[in-house]
Each structure stands twice: as C-alpha cells, then as structure tokens.
Design an enzyme around this catalytic site. Structure first.
Site, PDB file in Angstrom:
ATOM      1  N   CYS A   1     102.943  44.821  -6.544  1.00 20.74           N
ATOM      2  CA  CYS A   1     102.068  43.770  -6.031  1.00 20.74           C
ATOM      3  C   CYS A   1     101.950  42.618  -7.024  1.00 20.74           C
ATOM      4  CB  CYS A   1     100.695  44.325  -5.695  1.00 20.74           C
ATOM      5  SG  CYS A   1      99.935  45.212  -7.036  1.00 20.74           S
TER       6      CYS A   1
ATOM      7  N   CYS B   1      99.532  19.181 -49.376  1.00 19.23           N
ATOM      8  CA  CYS B   1      98.915  19.894 -50.493  1.00 19.23           C
ATOM      9  C   CYS B   1      99.816  21.020 -50.989  1.00 19.23           C
ATOM     10  CB  CYS B   1      97.577  20.496 -50.077  1.00 19.23           C
ATOM     11  SG  CYS B   1      96.458  19.340 -49.304  1.00 19.23           S
TER      12      CYS B   1
ATOM     13  N   HIS C   1      95.082  46.064  -8.723  1.00 21.90           N
ATOM     14  CA  HIS C   1      95.901  45.532  -7.660  1.00 21.90           C
ATOM     15  C   HIS C   1      95.891  44.012  -7.749  1.00 21.90           C
ATOM     16  CE1 HIS C   1      97.944  45.373  -3.911  1.00 21.90           C
ATOM     17  NE2 HIS C   1      96.928  44.933  -3.212  1.00 21.90           N
TER      18      HIS C   1
END
Lengths: 924, 429
Positions: free
Chosen positions: B32, B294, B375
C-alpha cells in the site's frame, strides 16, 4: 522528562530547527499513558499553560472559579429534533473528570455568546435601536408622542380614537404572546401612554449615564433602589457537542462561585455547531413580561423602575437559534419550554452542516443561516417551519460574486396560523402576515407602529402572498454550481452590512437589507482575499470601521472598511485562527504617537498635492478646530511632508479625532491553543510601508467622498444598479434583471478575470480596461501632466505605476470638484482640472479609483504592515474556538468544552474601563 | 471495488461527468505504500501528463525503430543493438508509464488495476523493497523520483552518445533522424505532431553546435541531464546560509531537493512547520560549523530558505521520530493542519515568484501507529472533488472529513490517520 528530551534531540535532523522546543512540542495532556509507546511520553514536557499574562494594562488572570465546563455526557433525556427538548435545570456539578467523550470533538467548535439583561438595556436597546436620537425623544417626550399620534392618524384614518392608537402602539412594541392577551387588555386600562413613554425615556437616559460614567456613583434613583444583582442579569450560552448550555454569568468581582446553570439542551443525534441570540426579540419579550409582571403586581408608577431580574422563566425570555451539523435549525426560548421550532428537520433544504447562524439586526423574526455547502438561507420564524416537499428555488439575480434565489414552492395559505402558534416568539397571530411583510428591518418605532396598525385594519390586504421558508437562498461566490463553505458571517454594528468569510479565502462585505420578497437589497460592497487558504472567522470593530479576519494562513488580517483595503496583517499564531474579537473596552493609555518622525521620513514634496491638501484641510478644519491645531503643528515641523501622510493625518474619522489617536485592541485564538493580543495603533493603520503608499493614496481620496459628502457614509462611491437587487414591483424586477443581465454579459465579454469579483462598479468594462492596460503607456502619458513625482515610485514597484498616477489624478479632481460631482464619476468631467484631460481618460481614472479594491484584493506580504502580537500565550490544552470580551473579563472556549474566564487587569472592574467610543453605536 | 465504484457512479449520475479514471490498485502484500504514492502522483496532473507523454514517445520510438530496422536491414548492426537495448530495457519508469497508460486508456471509468509489473520491477531493482514488509512511503517516493530522473538522464546521455557517434562516423541521415526523433520524443509529443523533418533539423543543429565546439557534446549532455522533466517538476533549490559567529563570515550553499522533509509540532499548521524549518538555527556544541575563514570549528547560525520553488511541492511530514531508548521509530500523531492553498513564507528575497500560490492536489495518509506497521492510503483531488484511494477501493469523500487527517491533539487509543506526504501544485497565473 529526560527520555523525551533525548527523543527530541535524536530526532532533530539536519533540517531541523531546534527552537521549537519552547512551546509547541508538549501540548498534549498527560493522559497519554494509553499510548502505544509505553514508557515514553514524547509529549510529557511540563505543560506550560499560562494562567496569567501581562500587557501594558497590567495582569490578565485566569479565574479558575469561573470556569464553565461542559456537563457529563450521561444525559438522561436527550432530545431528538422532533420531540420536546428536556430542560435540565438541576444545579451543576462541574465535573472535569469525564473527559473521555465518545464524541469526536474535532468537528464541532464551541462557541460562546453572552447576553446581559440589565433593566435599562431591556428598555434601551429596544428603543435606541429604533430611534435616531434618544435624548431628543426624552427631552421632547410629549412632542414626540404627539408626533407619533399625528402620524398614526395620518396613516390610518380609520382609527379615530387616540387612546386606541396608543394601545396598539404598545402592543406592537411589546409583541406580547398571544396567550397574554388578557394582560394587554389590562394595559389599555392602566396609565396613559405619555407617562409610560416618559418613563421609558428616562430609563434610556439612565442607561446612557451608565455608559458615560461607567457605573460610578450614579445618582439616579433606580440605581439606589436596586441592588446590583437584581438590576441586571448576565447570561452566557455555549454549545458543546450535543449540548447547548445556558449559565448565569457572574461578574468577576463578585468572587462568587459561579455555575448557576439555567438551561441545558441535549440533542440526541446531532451536534450543535453554532447559535445566536435574537436580541431584539429577547428584549421586547422580556420587556413585555416585565411590564406584565409589574402590572400584575399593581406597582405604582414610582416603583415601576424597580425591575428585578431573576432567572425565573416567567420573567425572562431568551430567543436563541441554533444550527446543527446535519443541517437542522432549532429556534427556542431558553426560558419557555413550549416555544421551540425546528427547521430543515427533514434536511430538504440543505444536508450539510450549519456553519453560522445570525438573526437579522433589529428584527424579531428573521435569521440567516449559512451552510458548509456554501449557501445562505433566510428564514422567517413566522412562516411555516416544515414542508414535506423540498423547496424549489428560482434564481432572481446573479452576477459574478453572488446569486440570489427565492423560494417559489407552491404555498399553502391555510397553515400559517398553525405554524405561528408553534414559533417561539408567538407574537403575531394570523393577521400578522401583513404586519410582517411591512416590517422593515430598520424597525423604527413610528414605521413599525404604522405597519402594525395597517395590519390591523387591512387584514386581507396581502394574504395572497404566503412565502415559504426559507424565503431566500443566497449563494456567495462566482459560480453557484461550485461554491465554497461559508465559515462565518457577521453583521456590522449598524446592521447594514454583512461580512462573510468563506473557504475560498474571501471576505465579502455586502450591504444587506431585507424587507420582504419584493423589497430587498443585497449588494457587494467590497471584498478581500486571504494571503492563502480559507478565512475562518470575521469580526467588526465596534465602530464598524474595521474588520478583522483570521484564517488558514495563520494570520489575522485587518481590513479597513472605510478605505476598503487591507490595513495590516498579523503573524504570531502557529496554526489556524478560529476566532477574532475586538475588545471594545480597551483604551489607549500612555501611548504617544510620534507623527512627526513618520513625517520626516518621507520628506519628498509635491507642490500640487500640497495644494490639494490645503483644500482638504480647509474642509476638515471647518469641521474640527482641534484638528487645525494639530495640522498647524505638523506644518511647522514638517513643511515638506509627503502627500500621503498629510492625507492620512487628515482622514481619521470623527471619533478618532476626539481621542486624537486610533487604537483598537484585537484578540485572536487559534488551533495552536494560543491567544494573541494585537494592538492596532495609528501608525499601523495609517500605514506607510514602501509599496503601499500608492494604494493607500487612492483609497484615501475615496474616503474623502464619504467623509465629507455623505451623511450616512457609504463606503463605495458609485455602485451600479446592476449589482443591486432592489426590486419593488415585478415589472421593475424583470427590467432590472434584464439590465443586470446585459451588464453582466458585457462584463463577461470584457473580462473574466478573477479579480472582477470584487468590482461592484458601474463601468465594469472600464474596470476591466484598467486591468488589461495596466502598463499601457498611453495612459501613463496622459496622466503624467498631473503628477510630477511619479518617477520616484517607479523604482519601488513595477505594476502599480500607472495606478499610482491615476490615483493622483483622481485625487486631484476629487478634491477640487464640487461636492455634488464627486459621487458621480461622469459629472466629474465638469471640473476645471479635468478639462485638461480628455473626458474618457477622466472616466477611466475614476474607475481606477473604484476598482482599486479589486486590484488590491490580496496585497503582497510587504505591501501592508505586518504586525506582531502584543502577547502570544498558550492558555489551553486544546484548540481554542471562541473568544468574547466582557467589561470585566474575557471568555475563551476550547475544544474540550471548557469556557474560561480571564479577569481584566486591575480588577476593581468598571471604574477604570470606560467605553472608548461613545459613538460605538453609530453607524458608519 | 464495488463500494468505490458505486459512489463514483452516483457522482456521475449527479450530473458532474468528468473524464477521469478512478482505478484502485491491488495490494500485493503490504504494497500500500507503493499504491498510495502512485495514486497521489497519478492525480498530480503534470506528473501524469509527463509519464503518459513518455509512454507515447516510447512507443513511437519502438515504432520508428522497427521502421528503421525494416528499411535498413543491412546497415549498422551494432548501433541498432544499442538502440534496441535502450528501448527494450525494462525499468521502473517504463513500468510506471505502462501502468499509468493502462489506466488512462481504460474504457471503464472505474475498476481495479494490478500494478504487477511495476511491483516486480521495484522489488527486483531495490533490495530494500524486495520483501513483504511495510515500507516508508516517503522512502519509496524518493527512490521513485530519483530512479526515474536517473533513467531519463541515462537515456538522454545514451541518445546523445549515439547521436554523437552517428555524427562522428558521418552516418547516413536516416538513422540520425530516427535517433534524434526518439531523443526528442517527449518534446515532440507535447506539441502534437511535429513533422519529423523539423525535429530532425533541430537535432541536427544541436548536434552540429556541440560538435562544432568540439567537447561541446559533454556540455550538452550535462545541461540536458539537469533538466529532465522530473527535475522540472519536483526540483527546488534550498539555500543554506551559514554565518560564523566568530568571524561573521556568511557563506551560502545551494542544494536541490525533490521534496522537503519538515518537522512537525503539536497543534501547528503546515505553513508554521515550514517556517520553523527555515528558522535560524544555532550550530554549537557537537554540531559546530567548520569555518573556512577561521579554519576551525566555530559556532554559527544557520538557516535554510528556498531559492527556487518547484512546480510540484512535495512535503514530507517527519512523523516518525527515532527514539534511542526504544531503538525504534515512534509515530508523532500531532495535529498538523494543512490548507488547500499554500504560500511559502520562507523564500529568499531573490526567489522568483516567491509568493507563488500552491494548491493541494493529493496527499498520502498513514494509518496506524508504527513506521513498519499500519497502512497507507491516499486522498486526491479531481475536478473539485476529493477521492480516497485505499488500495482497490475508491471513495468520494467530503472535505469535512479532512479533520481526521490532520492528526490528533491528544494521544488516545483512537486510530490515527495522519497526513504524511502532501503534494502541492503551483497555480498558473
């Protein structure tokens, strides 16, 4: 605690910003153990729900003892719409324990409504609403009475007896129940009319004193005689899920434990979504009940002022209309068990959920109800509630912003009487048909009386007309077949305008007038679009000048109804905004506007516009000397002031100039469980951010029309009949409709632009012309002679350049034209200045002015001021759905059924808080 | 099917006939997550159109190829073979377009389709999906879009190579025309039927130019590969602005995205979450920022804003948070409301159409509590109505039911159905 923090830390990935810890992560309550993740409560950060917060007025405090709570759900006798409801007047045990409801509280918002029975209000509102000027009425009480009589005599010569007339007048005012006919007869035997009227007027004056002096040492005798508790009764109604509760609302200062529940209605199958109290009917019914009681008690005249309010049903009436999620409507009287009617019970009219319901202002019998289907219906409680056949509607008018339908179901004459008997305010009997038809919404005493008398004499006059409920169907939006959910609508304080917000993100303001099916007016005045998403709520400022909306863009939007433009937006909520409300008691204290600074910022000069300023000023100064001084000052300090600021300095409405400052307090509550306070101050509302100058300019000029030249200020200058449903006769109806159709057709031909929705103007063709030719250089050239400073603004933004120049020109001849010419664009070509331009251009430019609202339907983010909330506090465990201001507190409702009372700062109430605007009841 | 069909039928009878196909997808065992994403994408109109165009172009390519083969049986066998491999090769996009095409060309308006081929391909291509477990729909979406984009890129490159080879070997024009046709297939379809001759010319010009530059072939390839239609639809650009708190140097880095993964909070709106996503963030402690100036790790401020808005804005709500203690993902069922109409607040100043308005077209909903449980369903908009696709079932739903998809305000035992991936489509002005 540590685990949850760890969880959060672990989950914050590269894209995550970590400052979200502060408030929003924790909102759910502690009843979380049932979660499927045992041992870990992600949400178990200490809930930081505020119980107090500061504004510059001081400390606002939650008063736990005044917490209205939804009742337990085990309602023993739920009612179905068809049966009689069950009044549960037992003393409430406010139990917070039962929170696990079987109800999906997601979909039914809790709304609150308050109602104040004060003795004076009962009289006052009923009269003041109907009267132009109360003081006149009182001072010249006898005169007015005579005038009434004369009028009555003129109107109805058949009624020869003055005494009879008086009685009729009284009956009409009181709308006595048909069952009280005996009392009516008693009335006719008692004191004579003039005395009573005097007394009523006196009460009115007393009420006015209340307002002015804010309850501080009132010297009127009635006040002395009455204890506070009996002279007023405050009620609060709220709905939750299947119930509608009515509570007695105790004042904050009394420190009384509240919760004298008066009524609770439980419905079996449906959820209540909204409701509204009919103020007019309630007050008049109560008045009649009170008068009856006084009469029965044989009170002497001097005692008549002593009216006590108790919650006994025999003395009070509270007419409420409630809407439900399946489409039903229930109209009932809280204090009368037998008065109850359901509408749309069979769902033949509309199956969708009721979203908002409102009684028409100053009417006893008419209410509007909106559905999520996008339709609004007009009902009349005096007509048959139910019909076994689905109503058929016929379209009587349509344009691109709304359509109007009448119910042309075949009417059955015979059943009017029976239906009337079941209506809650059974004030009219069968012959009230005529009265009703003639009953204008303005409902002034004289006209009303006249109508009633007419109805008495000419009973059969209009019996043939027998409309059925719903009387009207209104569909808002361009396409009737595909309409959007109407989320809320609200009548303006003056009752003339109807503001509707819908799911398509539009705020539409209509002028609304309904007399009967032949005489009505529904006309789009202006509209506005949210930044994105639907608009969920709307409210009017108490003076009717501003509207505030909140919606799915998480922003409040303040709309200037006079200038017809977006005044400002406010960002501060973390989710959608469910309710907005102006605080009518908020006042400006220790707030210093620095106009000069603002002026110095824009020190570009414009000679020509300065000239206009002068004209404007002259007009204004004649009206307002105070203003003159201010103006002089500003002149000295900033002689090179830019036009826009000059104008805006000049434009504050009359009530503003009194305070010399504009100030509104706005509160909003939303689905983020937060409340936000917003201060709308002068510098925000007279906005001057970079790009918005242009737009503000034109609308300022528009505003000038209204301010100076219209007695009843109409916000829009020229409105065509094409947009007006104003039908007197069937002949006219057809002709008007046909002309409207023609216009509509031409409009369609010319322009299908979305923005044309909001152009309620005569020359729609020219309106569209403007839109199409925004960048047309020829227009630019014609207008260039008028203005000199336009080039400056070009850099700021490309689109409105032409608009800008046009606004300039509009402004020019607006200021120079005679008053009469201003309101009609065609006439404006007579002005000397206009001669320099060709006439067609001038007309165009006027239309620029009128279409400006369309152009600025949804200004960009940086085109209007963006304000931040004064405070923004989480004050509940659940989404907040409603906020209502009271004099001594405000009430907020949350989705879980709690209604909390928050006391105002410095609570020795009422002494410090006066009405800001005396003029709050005056219309625009 | 029966249920789904009936509601749509009744809809049709109600007098709103629209030319749309509603086909449920069969679930092949916890697929699904595939079905929901595919449905959501299918109802994302621009995507569907492109996929269908691809399919048409593809079939035309095959047709052309056959013609070529018949016409020139004895020329350039090895070239034919490469083309054949290009055309015949089954891949994810192929299967997807086949699936979409089969739905579009269905005679019936409703029904069920078995995305058998697609699932099989997917499982073959990626081991992660080659099982019967529930997968993350967002992961799948990501995979799908990236794979399709790669495939398209690959095809373009390959065709480019072929064309180059053709050009270099000074092959006869007929083959070239076929090759170029297939390459330009998608674009040709767009405008209906452009005569093959014109397209040949265009291609010739293009190739001519690239050859004229010499190494130009490579540049052409790179530019075209950047602009597959997948990129065109879904790709937006983020700007990552960092300011080192030590040296105050600001650096900005752009990165492209197909979808935005945003954190969620309780009782917020989608636009608020988007805003939070772009809010200033402090890089300190363990996540210090390495500053080039830096040359050391420094504390820094960082924010991400959107510089280019995609045509289709896919928003993934990070509803699954990894909880270290439990060593698993926990679902956040927070209520996050999403509007039908959206504008972004977090765009950069130089963003073109920064106030672009978006319309919600579809969204994937996760039901249940766990990442690997539960689901997926999808809700899509079609012709002004909303439909819910639950594998085989299709239902019309009312907007008033959307409350359920926002999430929960408190944790109850109630089943949570929460929005998970949202697709917003930019509105053409």
């Amino acid at each position: 605690m540590t685990t949850s923090l760890a969880a959060l830390a672990a989950s914050s990935t590269a894209h995550t910003t970590s400052n979200s810890l502060m408030s929003t992560n924790l909102s759910t309550t502690n009843n979380q153990k049932a979660n499927s993740s045992p041992g870990v409560d992600i949400n178990d950060l200490t809930s930081d729900i505020k119980t107090e917060f500061y504004t510059r007025e001081g400390l606002w405090k939650l008063i736990p003892s005044l917490e209205y709570v939804k009742q337990t759900q085990n309602s023993s006798n739920p009612v179905s719409p068809n049966s009689n409801y069950n009044n549960n007047t037992s003393q409430n045990t406010s139990s917070q324990t039962n929170q696990n409801l079987n109800i999906n509280s997601n979909s039914d918002p809790v709304k609150i409504s308050l109602f104040n029975f004060t003795k004076s209000q009962v009289f006052r509102d009923f009269y003041i609403n109907t009267r132009e000027n109360v003081k006149n009425l009182c001072h010249e009480c006898l005169k007015s009475q005579r005038r009434e009589k004369k009028r009555l005599n003129k109107l109805n010569e058949s009624e020869s007896n003055d005494e009879d007339n008086n009685d009729v007048i009284f009956k009409s005012q009181m709308y006595n129940d048909s069952s009280d006919e005996d009392d009516d007869n008693n009335w006719s035997d008692s004191d004579d009319y003039s005395q009573r009227l005097c007394r009523l007027c006196k009460v009115n004056l007393i009420r006015n004193d209340f307002i002015d002096s804010s309850d501080s040492e009132s010297d009127d005798e009635s006040k002395k005689n009455n204890t506070k508790s009996s002279s007023s009764l405050s009620l609060m109604i709220f709905n939750y899920a299947r119930e509608i509760y009515t509570y007695e609302s105790t004042p904050v200062s009394s420190k009384a434990e509240l919760k004298n529940i008066i009524d609770k209605k439980t419905y079996k199958t449906v959820m209540s979504t909204c409701f509204d109290i009919n103020t007019t009917a309630t007050l008049s019914n109560t008045l009649s009940l009170q008068l009856t009681r006084a009469q029965n008690a044989n009170l002497s005249n001097s005692d008549f002022d002593r009216i006590n309010f108790s919650t006994s049903p025999s003395q009070l009436s509270l007419i409420v209309a409630a809407g439900f999620n399946k489409g039903e409507i229930h109209v009932f009287d809280v204090f009368k068990k037998d008065a109850s009617v359901f509408y749309n019970n069979l769902k033949l009219v509309d199956k969708t959920s009721v979203t908002c319901i409102k009684w028409l202002p100053n009417t006893m019998n008419l209410f509007l109800v909106s559905y999520s289907s996008g339709n609004i219906y007009l009902y009349d409680v005096n007509y048959q509630a139910q019909s076994s056949v689905a109503p058929t509607f016929s379209k009587i008018y349509q344009n691109d912003s709304f359509s109007v339908y009448t119910n042309n179901s075949s009417s059955t004459q015979s059943n009017t009487t029976s239906s009337n008997s079941s209506t809650p305010n059974t004030t009219q009997n069968s012959n009230s048909q005529t009265e009703l038809l003639n009953n204008s919404s303005s409902n002034s005493l004289s006209s009303h009386t006249k109508k009633l008398i007419l109805s008495n004499s000419n009973q059969q006059q209009q019996q043939t007309q027998n409309p059925k409920n719903p009387l009207l169907k209104l569909n808002i939006g361009p396409d009737p077949n595909y309409s959007y959910c109407i989320n809320q609508f609200e009548f303006s304080p003056c009752g003339k305008y109807l503001a509707i917000v819908s799911q398509d993100g539009y705020l539409r303001v209509f002028s609304f007038f309904y007399k009967n099916n032949q005489e009505m007016q529904f006309q789009l005045k202006c509209s506005m679009k949210s930044y994105f998403g639907g608009l969920l709520c709307v409210t009017w400022s108490s003076d009717g000048k501003f509207l505030a909306t909140g919606g799915e863009d998480d922003m409040i939007t303040v709309f200037n109804f006079i200038d017809m433009k977006v005044a400002c937006r406010g960002r501060g909520h973390a989710s959608w905004i469910n309710s907005v409300s102006f605080d009518p008691w908020a006042k400006l204290s220790n707030f210093n506007f620095n106009l000069k600074e603002e002026i110095m910022e824009n020190d570009e000069s414009d000679d020509e516009s300065d000239l206009e300023d002068y004209h404007l000023k002259k007009q204004e100064l004649e009206k307002n000397l105070e203003k003159l001084e201010l103006e002089k000052k500003t002149k000295i300090t900033a002689p090179k002031k830019r036009t826009i600021s000059t104008l805006s300095d000049f434009n504050p409405a009359h009530s503003f100039t009194q305070n010399n400052s504009i100030f509104y307090r706005l509160a909003s509550v939303g689905q983020d469980n937060q409340i936000c306070f917003w201060d709308l101050t002068e510098d925000v509302l007279k906005e001057k951010p970079n790009r918005s100058r242009i737009t503000s300019f034109i609308q300022q000029s528009q505003y000038q029309h209204h301010h100076h030249h219209h007695v009843s200020v109409q916000p829009s200058v020229n409105l065509s009949q094409s947009d007006t449903v104003s039908l007197k006769e069937t002949k006219e109806k057809t002709s008007l409709v046909s002309t409207a159709k023609n216009l509509f057709a031409s409009k369609e031909k010319s322009d299908n632009d979305d923005s044309s929705i909001s152009t309620p103007k005569s020359g729609t063709l020219t309106g569209s012309f403007f839109r199409r030719h925004k960048r047309n250089p020829s227009i630019n050239s014609t207008s260039s002679q008028v203005t000199s400073t336009e080039a400056k603004t070009k850099s700021s933004k490309s689109t409105p350049i032409v608009l800008n120049s046009y606004k300039k020109s509009t402004n020019l001849f607006t200021n120079l034209t005679p008053i009469e010419n201003v309101s009609t664009p065609i006439l404006s070509s007579n002005t000397p200045l206009d001669n320099s331009m060709n006439s067609s251009n001038s007309r165009k430019s006027q239309n620029v002015a009128t279409t400006s609202s369309a152009f600025n339907l949804c200004p960009k983010l940086d085109e209007v001021p963006l304000i931040e909330p004064l405070i923004c506090k989480r004050i509940a465990n659940e989404r907040l759905t409603s906020i209502v201001f009271k004099k001594d507190c405000f009430l907020v409702a949350s989705q879980d059924g709690f209604v909390n009372t928050w006391a105002r700062p410095g609570r020795n109430l009422s002494k410090k808080n006066k009405f800001v605007n005396e003029t709050s009841s005056t219309c625009l | 099917m029966g249920i789904g069909g009936s509601t749509i039928d009744s809809q049709d009878q109600n007098g709103s006939p629209f030319n749309e196909h509603f086909f449920g997808l069969v679930n092949f065992g916890n697929t699904c997550y595939v079905n929901s994403v595919l449905q959501a994408l299918y109802f994302c109109k621009p995507f569907r159109e492109k996929v269908i165009q691809y399919r048409i172009a593809y079939s035309q390519r095959i047709a052309h190829f056959k013609d070529t083969k018949e016409n020139q049986t004895n020329t350039e066998n090895n070239h034919d073979q490469t083309t054949t491999s290009l055309l015949k090769q089954e891949h994810l996009l192929n299967c997807l377009s086949e699936l979409f095409y089969s739905i579009v060309t269905m005679k019936k308006k409703k029904g069920i389709v078995q995305p058998k081929k697609f699932i099989a391909r997917l499982r073959k291509d990626n081991d992660a999906f080659d099982n019967l477990f529930q997968q993350d729909a967002h992961e799948f979406l990501n995979y799908l879009l990236n794979t399709c984009a790669d495939i398209l890129k690959g095809e373009m490159q390959e065709l480019n190579n072929i064309n180059k080879k053709v050009k270099l070997n000074t092959q006869n024009h007929k083959i070239l025309s076929n090759g170029s046709n297939s390459k330009k297939g998608q674009k040709v379809i767009k405008n209906g039927s452009i005569s093959s001759q014109t397209s040949v010319n265009i291609i010739n010009d293009e190739i001519g130019e690239s050859c004229g530059v010499g190494v130009g072939g490579d540049t052409t390839t790179t530019t075209t590969s950047e602009t597959t239609w997948i990129h065109d639809l879904f790709q937006g650009t983020l700007v990552n602005e960092t300011r080192c708190l030590n040296c105050e140097t600001c650096s900005s880095k752009e990165e492209n995205f197909f979808d935005l993964s945003i954190d969620v909070d309780q009782n917020t709106s989608l636009s608020h979450c988007l805003q939070e996503f772009s809010n200033m963030e402090m890089l300190c402690g363990e996540c210090k920022y390495y500053c080039e100036t830096c040359s050391s790790k420094q504390e820094a401020e960082k924010r991400m804003r959107i510089k280019k808005l995609p045509k289709v804005l896919a928003l993934h709500l990070k509803r699954f948070k990894f909880v270290g203690m439990l060593n698993k993902f926990v679902k956040l069922t927070y209520r996050v409301v999403f509007p039908f109409e959206l504008r972004l607040f977090n765009t950069t100043e130089d963003c073109a159409d920064g106030d672009q308005i978006y319309d919600l077209v579809s969204f994937v909903v996760h039901c249940g509590m766990g990442l690997n449980r539960g689901h997926y369903i999808s809700v899509v908009k079609s012709h002004g109505y909303w439909f819910l696709f639950d594998d085989e079932q299709v239902e019309k739903i009312e907007v008033s039911n959307f409350e359920d998809f926002y999430g929960l305000t408190q944790d109850t035992n109630k089943k949570s159905e929460t929005s998970y991936i949202l697709f917003y489509e930019s509105r053409q002005s």
